[in-house]
Design a protein around this motif. Structure first.
Motif, PDB file in Angstrom:
ATOM      1  N   SER A  12       0.858  -1.187   0.000  1.00  0.00           N
ATOM      2  CA  SER A  12       0.000   0.000   0.000  1.00  0.00           C
ATOM      3  C   SER A  12       0.891   1.234   0.000  1.00  0.00           C
ATOM      4  N   GLN A  13       0.463   2.239  -0.732  1.00  0.00           N
ATOM      5  CA  GLN A  13       1.216   3.488  -0.792  1.00  0.00           C
ATOM      6  C   GLN A  13       0.265   4.631  -0.454  1.00  0.00           C
ATOM      7  N   SER A  14       0.567   5.323   0.626  1.00  0.00           N
ATOM      8  CA  SER A  14      -0.322   6.383   1.091  1.00  0.00           C
ATOM      9  C   SER A  14       0.072   7.762   0.591  1.00  0.00           C
ATOM     10  N   ARG A  15       1.301   7.939   0.161  1.00  0.00           N
ATOM     11  CA  ARG A  15       1.756   9.240  -0.338  1.00  0.00           C
ATOM     12  C   ARG A  15       1.551   9.273  -1.850  1.00  0.00           C
ATOM     13  N   LEU A  86      -8.522  14.521  -0.281  1.00  0.00           N
ATOM     14  CA  LEU A  86      -7.532  15.214  -1.103  1.00  0.00           C
ATOM     15  C   LEU A  86      -6.148  14.586  -0.986  1.00  0.00           C
ATOM     16  N   ARG A  87      -6.052  13.443  -0.329  1.00  0.00           N
ATOM     17  CA  ARG A  87      -4.768  12.755  -0.183  1.00  0.00           C
ATOM     18  C   ARG A  87      -4.362  12.016  -1.460  1.00  0.00           C
ATOM     19  N   ALA A  88      -5.233  12.011  -2.458  1.00  0.00           N
ATOM     20  CA  ALA A  88      -4.944  11.338  -3.732  1.00  0.00           C
ATOM     21  C   ALA A  88      -5.744  12.033  -4.832  1.00  0.00           C
ATOM     22  N   GLY A 130       0.234   4.048  -7.431  1.00  0.00           N
ATOM     23  CA  GLY A 130       0.198   3.856  -5.996  1.00  0.00           C
ATOM     24  C   GLY A 130      -1.247   3.773  -5.559  1.00  0.00           C
ATOM     25  N   ALA A 131      -1.533   2.943  -4.581  1.00  0.00           N
ATOM     26  CA  ALA A 131      -2.902   2.810  -4.099  1.00  0.00           C
ATOM     27  C   ALA A 131      -2.894   2.321  -2.657  1.00  0.00           C
ATOM     28  N   ILE A 132      -3.954   2.696  -1.951  1.00  0.00           N
ATOM     29  CA  ILE A 132      -4.157   2.225  -0.587  1.00  0.00           C
ATOM     30  C   ILE A 132      -5.653   2.100  -0.345  1.00  0.00           C
ATOM     31  N   THR A 168      -0.296   8.661  -8.432  1.00  0.00           N
ATOM     32  CA  THR A 168       1.115   8.441  -8.714  1.00  0.00           C
ATOM     33  C   THR A 168       1.867   8.444  -7.385  1.00  0.00           C
ATOM     34  N   PRO A 169       2.700   7.437  -7.145  1.00  0.00           N
ATOM     35  CA  PRO A 169       3.438   7.410  -5.882  1.00  0.00           C
ATOM     36  C   PRO A 169       4.309   8.662  -5.738  1.00  0.00           C
TER      37      PRO A 169
END
Length: 191
Positions: A12-15, A86-88, A130-132, A168-169
């Motif tokens: 998982s990628q949160s950023r 808004l984190r992604a 990237g996804a979480i 995008t990561p």
């Protein structure tokens, strides 16, 4: 990317930052979801894609719901709820779409929707996205469910499984945590 590599290395990628998946990538994600294991071929899932202004409106919805639950909520807390989406650059809302069926109980339909969601996560990783998968109180709130148009009647019961934040990561993926499969696999002989 090889399927086994994607399955073994996905994290998982949160950023996350822009851009969101393009139309070709999004089509691949949708096709991946549709290949989930599905007893009875019911396709007991659906997904809502949210981006742009929709993310802002989702944050406003989250803040309204939080304020209704906690009348003495602080502005800082409201701001946190408003900013969550808004984190992604894109959120895909994963929804289990359960219907009465004589051979496929509701739990199997929820599991199938979860499998479709996992397919999106794995395909995202394979595509370099990237996804979480996030859940939390907003995923289980009736006001949020109603605002998103989910059904809850005898012929169709829908529930949010979570929010897939995708983009995008913004940093290199951390290495996948090493696990020992023998910790959760064993042999049953029936004796």
């Amino acid at each position: 990317m090889d399927a086994i590599v994607a399955l073994h290395q996905r994290v998982s990628q949160s950023r996350l930052t822009a851009p969101a998946p393009d139309s070709i990538q999004l089509d691949l994600l949708m096709r991946s979801a549709a290949r989930a294991a599905d007893h009875g071929n019911l396709q007991p899932w659906r997904f809502l894609i949210i981006e742009g202004e929709g993310l802002i409106r989702l944050g406003q919805l989250f803040a309204r719901v939080a304020a209704a639950k906690k009348p003495d909520i602080t502005q800082a807390e409201l701001d946190r709820f408003t900013a969550m989406p808004l984190r992604a650059p894109m959120i895909i809302v994963a929804i289990a779409k359960c219907q009465p069926h004589p051979k496929v109980p509701e739990i199997e339909q929820v599991i199938a929707a979860g499998a479709a969601t996992q397919n999106i996560l794995t395909a995202s990783f394979a595509l370099g996205l990237g996804a979480i998968w996030r859940s939390g109180e907003m995923a289980y709130d009736d006001t949020v469910r109603q605002a998103m148009g989910l059904s809850n009647n005898e012929s169709l019961k829908e529930q949010i499984l979570g929010f897939i934040y995708i983009g995008t990561p913004d940093a290199d993926a951390r290495p996948a945590r090493q696990i020992n499969p023998k910790d959760f696999f064993s042999t049953w002989t029936g004796e």
